[in-house]
Design a protein around this motif. Structure first.
Motif, PDB file in Angstrom:
ATOM      1  N   PRO A 237       0.854  -1.181  -0.069  1.00 26.51           N
ATOM      2  CA  PRO A 237       0.084   0.176  -0.039  1.00 26.51           C
ATOM      3  C   PRO A 237       0.739   1.289   0.135  1.00 26.51           C
ATOM      4  O   PRO A 237       0.502   2.333  -0.644  1.00 26.51           O
ATOM      5  CB  PRO A 237      -0.729   0.003   1.113  1.00 26.51           C
ATOM      6  CG  PRO A 237      -0.949  -1.557   1.680  1.00 26.51           C
ATOM      7  CD  PRO A 237       0.490  -2.029   1.008  1.00 26.51           C
ATOM      8  N   PRO A 248      -3.160   3.335  -2.226  1.00 28.81           N
ATOM      9  CA  PRO A 248      -3.873   3.160  -0.778  1.00 28.81           C
ATOM     10  C   PRO A 248      -5.158   2.393  -1.092  1.00 28.81           C
ATOM     11  O   PRO A 248      -5.862   1.872  -0.078  1.00 28.81           O
ATOM     12  CB  PRO A 248      -4.367   4.587  -0.919  1.00 28.81           C
ATOM     13  CG  PRO A 248      -4.253   5.390  -2.175  1.00 28.81           C
ATOM     14  CD  PRO A 248      -2.874   4.531  -2.801  1.00 28.81           C
ATOM     15  N   ASP A 249      -5.413   2.088  -2.142  1.00 24.84           N
ATOM     16  CA  ASP A 249      -6.649   1.111  -2.616  1.00 24.84           C
ATOM     17  C   ASP A 249      -6.412  -0.331  -2.210  1.00 24.84           C
ATOM     18  O   ASP A 249      -7.257  -1.192  -2.337  1.00 24.84           O
ATOM     19  CB  ASP A 249      -7.074   1.185  -3.994  1.00 24.84           C
ATOM     20  CG  ASP A 249      -6.016   0.692  -4.975  1.00 24.84           C
ATOM     21  OD1 ASP A 249      -5.067   1.452  -4.879  1.00 24.84           O
ATOM     22  OD2 ASP A 249      -6.344  -0.038  -5.927  1.00 24.84           O
ATOM     23  N   PHE A 254     -10.405  -2.461   2.881  1.00 30.99           N
ATOM     24  CA  PHE A 254     -10.335  -1.131   2.210  1.00 30.99           C
ATOM     25  C   PHE A 254     -11.778  -0.309   2.235  1.00 30.99           C
ATOM     26  O   PHE A 254     -11.766   0.764   2.326  1.00 30.99           O
ATOM     27  CB  PHE A 254     -10.229  -1.249   0.634  1.00 30.99           C
ATOM     28  CG  PHE A 254     -10.362  -0.100  -0.479  1.00 30.99           C
ATOM     29  CD1 PHE A 254      -9.548   1.001  -0.315  1.00 30.99           C
ATOM     30  CD2 PHE A 254     -11.518  -0.453  -1.172  1.00 30.99           C
ATOM     31  CE1 PHE A 254      -9.870   1.883  -1.341  1.00 30.99           C
ATOM     32  CE2 PHE A 254     -11.709   0.507  -2.182  1.00 30.99           C
ATOM     33  CZ  PHE A 254     -10.992   1.885  -1.940  1.00 30.99           C
ATOM     34  N   LYS A 257     -12.278   0.724   6.297  1.00 28.87           N
ATOM     35  CA  LYS A 257     -11.159   1.530   6.595  1.00 28.87           C
ATOM     36  C   LYS A 257     -10.746   1.648   7.837  1.00 28.87           C
ATOM     37  O   LYS A 257      -9.655   1.559   8.341  1.00 28.87           O
ATOM     38  CB  LYS A 257     -11.363   2.678   5.752  1.00 28.87           C
ATOM     39  CG  LYS A 257     -11.137   2.775   4.083  1.00 28.87           C
ATOM     40  CD  LYS A 257     -11.354   4.195   3.571  1.00 28.87           C
ATOM     41  CE  LYS A 257     -11.249   4.395   1.887  1.00 28.87           C
ATOM     42  NZ  LYS A 257     -12.336   3.441   1.298  1.00 28.87           N
ATOM     43  N   TYR A 330      -5.808   3.731   5.006  1.00 32.79           N
ATOM     44  CA  TYR A 330      -6.050   4.247   3.706  1.00 32.79           C
ATOM     45  C   TYR A 330      -5.554   5.856   3.668  1.00 32.79           C
ATOM     46  O   TYR A 330      -4.848   6.287   2.755  1.00 32.79           O
ATOM     47  CB  TYR A 330      -7.433   4.200   3.294  1.00 32.79           C
ATOM     48  CG  TYR A 330      -7.737   4.839   1.978  1.00 32.79           C
ATOM     49  CD1 TYR A 330      -7.551   4.350   0.644  1.00 32.79           C
ATOM     50  CD2 TYR A 330      -8.159   6.025   1.861  1.00 32.79           C
ATOM     51  CE1 TYR A 330      -7.956   4.909  -0.416  1.00 32.79           C
ATOM     52  CE2 TYR A 330      -8.733   6.930   0.945  1.00 32.79           C
ATOM     53  CZ  TYR A 330      -8.737   6.208  -0.450  1.00 32.79           C
ATOM     54  OH  TYR A 330      -8.634   6.811  -1.577  1.00 32.79           O
TER      55      TYR A 330
END
Length: 374
Positions: A237, A248-249, A254, A257, A330
């Motif tokens: 990530p 970040p995805d 995800f 978060k 994230y």
């Protein structure tokens, strides 16, 4: 002649006396008895950890059934909470990817992320789709459930509409049930074998060859820290393993978060506790990798300290970096990515100690391959 006979008698008695003083079998340091270590790890950590996970999983299963029977705000919230609890508990057993866990590839079916949204859509559109092949890994397990209960819409109203008024509502509900039923079946197989014949196999294969319990376990554990904690949760990530390009995805959880850091903390703590032989329920330290290394007299060549002390010290540094992160990894990648990279870097130092120093001290051969130069 008499003098010659007397000389022979003297030699004979001296020989008998010398033989009687030969030392017997030397005592073995009990800490080096791998059967004791394996039995302790299996009975005090592995099986109780699976039991604890099953309790959380069963609660998630019950909440999912309530949700699929009546999808509304209340049942969705309860399902989400149980999913998060079970996902956190999963982190305490995911490291056992050897023996039955490896045989049934349970990790691949429970926690491959990022999830494949297109594949999930294809699967609920086709109830006969095959969920047992590698191509299906990213369409099921906790990450798929994350999408199905957290990512189908911008808010809860939009998500619930996908399960109530949308034309594919019934198919989505059926797919949620299908995923959890499959997870339940796999978990039952793994725990059943640990509590059955495999327990004896694990504790009696005490050699150091590549098929021994110690070799399989150590390889599985080192791989887990390297690939699934260090790389999966931080290196990929943050972009530390992708030429500096952040993704970040690709963080765990995800769509939810806000539990991503908690998942990473749970995984890291479970690993450190296992290394130190801590009982899964009481937390009491016992026989494990640390005590085994100490019994072998393994030292850190850089400072002369016990190797286990240096490994634990590095675990502590990595834990400090991890704990300092925000709860949403994230957002951390998006706004404070250096902190993610710093966590990765400290874990990388631990990887070297585990993969090189620890395995060398234990005379274990690393049998898996990785492409990041460790």
């Amino acid at each position: 002649m008499k003098k010659y006979f007397a000389l022979l008698l003297t030699v004979f008695f001296l020989g008998c006396s010398s033989g009687s003083e030969k030392p017997g079998p030397q005592p073995v340091d009990e800490g080096q008895d791998r059967s004791v270590m394996l039995k302790s790890l299996a009975e005090r950590i592995i099986v109780p950890s699976y039991d604890q996970f099953k309790t959380k999983f069963d609660d998630m299963n019950a909440k999912s059934k309530a949700f699929t029977a009546k999808p509304d705000a209340q049942t969705l919230a309860a399902f989400r909470a149980a999913w998060a609890d079970a996902y956190i508990a999963w982190q305490h057993v995911e490291l056992f990817d050897f023996g039955p866990g490896e045989k049934h590839t349970i990790r691949n079916f429970f926690n491959i992320y990022p999830t494949n949204v297109a594949g999930i859509t294809a699967n609920y559109s086709d109830p006969a789709s095959n969920l047992e092949v590698p191509a299906s890994y990213a369409t099921q397990g906790f990450p798929a459930l994350d999408y199905l209960i957290n990512g189908l819409g911008a808010d809860d109203t939009a998500i619930l509409a996908q399960y109530t008024s949308d034309r594919d509502a019934a198919r989505r509900l059926a797919y949620v049930t299908r995923i959890i039923t499959r997870m339940e079946s796999l978990l039952g197989k793994v725990t059943g074998e640990w509590k059955g014949d495999y327990m004896n196999t694990f504790t009696t294969k005490t050699g150091l060859d590549i098929g021994s319990s110690t070799s399989l376990m150590v390889n599985g554990l080192v791989l887990h820290y390297e690939r699934y904690i260090r790389s999966g949760k931080f290196g990929i990530p943050s972009g530390a393993m992708a030429n500096g390009i952040p993704s970040p995805d690709k963080v765990e959880a995800f769509y939810a978060k806000n539990i991503s850091k908690n998942l990473a903390q749970s995984a890291h703590k479970a690993y450190v506790d296992f290394f130190n032989g801590k009982h899964a329920v009481t937390g009491e330290a016992g026989t494990g990798l640390k005590t085994y290394l100490d019994a072998l007299g393994a030292k850190d060549s850089s400072n002369g300290k016990l190797l286990s002390e240096s490994i634990n010290a590095q675990f502590t540094v990595a834990t400090g970096k991890l704990d300092a992160l925000k709860s949403n990894l994230y957002d951390e990648v998006k706004t404070n990515n250096q902190a993610m990279k710093d966590t990765y870097n400290e874990m990388q130092k631990a990887v070297r100690m585990l993969k090189v120093d620890m395995t060398s001290a234990m005379s274990i051969t690393i049998t898996y391959t990785d492409n990041d130069g460790d």
